[in-house]
Design a protein around this motif. Structure first.
Motif, PDB file in Angstrom:
ATOM      1  N   GLN A 248       0.818  -1.200   0.000  1.00 53.47           N
ATOM      2  CA  GLN A 248       0.000   0.000   0.000  1.00 53.47           C
ATOM      3  C   GLN A 248       0.856   1.256   0.000  1.00 53.47           C
TER       4      GLN A 248
ATOM      5  N   SER B  74       6.993   0.884  -5.396  1.00 48.13           N
ATOM      6  CA  SER B  74       6.335   0.197  -6.505  1.00 48.13           C
ATOM      7  C   SER B  74       6.910  -1.196  -6.734  1.00 48.13           C
TER       8      SER B  74
ATOM      9  N   ARG C  96       4.579  -3.842  -5.304  1.00 49.02           N
ATOM     10  CA  ARG C  96       3.385  -4.024  -6.143  1.00 49.02           C
ATOM     11  C   ARG C  96       3.718  -4.821  -7.394  1.00 49.02           C
TER      12      ARG C  96
ATOM     13  N   ILE D 274      -5.505   6.964  -1.160  1.00 49.76           N
ATOM     14  CA  ILE D 274      -5.682   6.075  -2.306  1.00 49.76           C
ATOM     15  C   ILE D 274      -4.547   6.227  -3.307  1.00 49.76           C
ATOM     16  N   LYS D 275      -4.168   7.458  -3.573  1.00 57.08           N
ATOM     17  CA  LYS D 275      -3.191   7.703  -4.631  1.00 57.08           C
ATOM     18  C   LYS D 275      -1.764   7.377  -4.187  1.00 57.08           C
ATOM     19  N   ASP D 276      -1.390   7.779  -2.985  1.00 51.74           N
ATOM     20  CA  ASP D 276       0.016   7.667  -2.585  1.00 51.74           C
ATOM     21  C   ASP D 276       0.251   6.863  -1.315  1.00 51.74           C
TER      22      ASP D 276
ATOM     23  N   THR E 249     -14.887   4.851  -2.584  1.00 59.42           N
ATOM     24  CA  THR E 249     -13.715   5.659  -2.257  1.00 59.42           C
ATOM     25  C   THR E 249     -13.390   5.590  -0.773  1.00 59.42           C
TER      26      THR E 249
ATOM     27  N   ARG F 128      -6.560   1.227   3.253  1.00 64.14           N
ATOM     28  CA  ARG F 128      -5.130   1.557   3.296  1.00 64.14           C
ATOM     29  C   ARG F 128      -4.678   1.871   4.707  1.00 64.14           C
TER      30      ARG F 128
ATOM     31  N   GLY G  20      -4.698  -0.190  -7.700  1.00 68.29           N
ATOM     32  CA  GLY G  20      -5.301   1.043  -8.181  1.00 68.29           C
ATOM     33  C   GLY G  20      -6.497   0.811  -9.070  1.00 68.29           C
ATOM     34  N   THR G  21      -7.181   1.860  -9.390  1.00 65.44           N
ATOM     35  CA  THR G  21      -8.413   1.750 -10.168  1.00 65.44           C
ATOM     36  C   THR G  21      -8.109   1.784 -11.661  1.00 65.44           C
TER      37      THR G  21
END
Lengths: 188, 188
Positions: free
Chosen positions: A106, A110, A113, B20-22, B96, B103, B155-156
């Motif tokens: 999370q 990277s 992942r 979510i992003k980082d 969301t 996370r 990720g989405t």
DNA sequence: GTCTATATGTTGATAGAC
DNA sequence: GTCTATCAACATATAGAC
């Protein structure tokens, strides 16, 4: 009394242990060094940075994954059955590495992942070659992901054959029966 | 041009977005404040500590969960179908909030884990009342967990109806067919 | 190989002006 | 309600002794 493991291995094990027990935030260099029984300087001799430490974990994960693929292919009950059976946390070295790495997935790193994506891709390929149908293969993959996810979030239980899921129990036998049901619809 | 949201809501949305992003590590008070368009001091007026900020997210999650339970019970196709359909990430407010909170679930904050455990328990109860069989209900829960886990880790994607899984695609229709297969074995 | 400092940067949180 | 300092605590990483 067994001989002590080399410091490098102890550090890696300590990192896994802290990741699983207390999460990534608690797995600081200080804490890892303390659990491993070395000083921070000693740790940094083996892994030059925290990124390198994570790299070591990823490397270990990939190595164990190769062994898992081999065992999966040779399983008498087939790849799908093997996958579901081994996705129920059993406390193996591989299980531990997976759950530890999942806690890192999370984050910003990277590489973790990417390692998971690779391993997942191979698992999917093997399961698909076993069950034939892609939708069933995906469903089986998702079941396994769900099992690992539950362990990663809610922790392990004492019984190796059953893991707690929101107060309920997931037992392997019932799950395998459901998988058989899924496959029955597409069997030739 | 729509009216700006209250600062409090903007902060909460910014926290979700960064999580979510980082990932959790990047979701610092500084970063959240910047994305929300307020200063750190301004943020801390609305949430007195980072723990309180997480508490705000958990509260939002629980509220949205209640709405989800209600919609689940009323769905014409049944709870199980509703659950699988909505577990494929669709970018709703609830989705969301779930992914953002997931996370955080790996961290030390037990409140997040507890909230998930509660929500999971209710989902399980509703699905069980629909499908009848506990093993099938658990398998369906695990499928949903797997779907959310994949979004949280990888990720989405752009398509709302299909989410990427290791380069493959999971499409909802095939998945629902597999679920039907699972249920067929236990139908009275 | 392993240790003890020490430097450097972040993070969460407070105080007080506006 | 929102901002600008400012602080103390902690985390990663380096340097050099043993």
């Amino acid at each position: 009394m067994t001989t002590q493991l080399p410091a490098r291995d102890r550090v890696l094990n300590a990192y896994e242990e802290l990741l699983i027990k207390d999460g990534p935030r608690a797995a600081t260099l200080d804490a890892v060094a303390a659990v491993a029984g070395v000083s921070k300087g000693g740790l940094l001799y083996h892994f030059k940075s925290k990124e390198a430490l994570t790299g070591g974990l990823v490397h270990k994960l990939k190595e164990l994954a190769e062994l898992d693929f081999a065992a999966m292919e040779q399983d008498p009950e087939g790849c799908a059955s093997y996958y579901v059976r081994t996705s129920v946390f059993g406390g193996t070295t591989f299980d531990t590495a997976i759950v530890a790495a999942m806690r890192l997935a999370q984050g910003e790193d990277s590489t973790v992942r990417e390692a998971f994506a690779e391993i997942h891709a191979t698992w999917y390929k093997l399961i698909l070659s076993d069950v034939g149908d892609s939708a069933v293969a995906r469903a089986i993959m998702l079941l396994g992901d769900g099992l690992y996810y539950n362990v990663a979030v809610f922790g392990t239980t004492t019984t190796p054959q059953a893991t707690a899921l929101d107060g309920q129990e997931v037992d392997l036998e019932s799950l395998l029966k459901v998988v058989t049901l899924m496959r029955s619809g597409t069997r030739s």
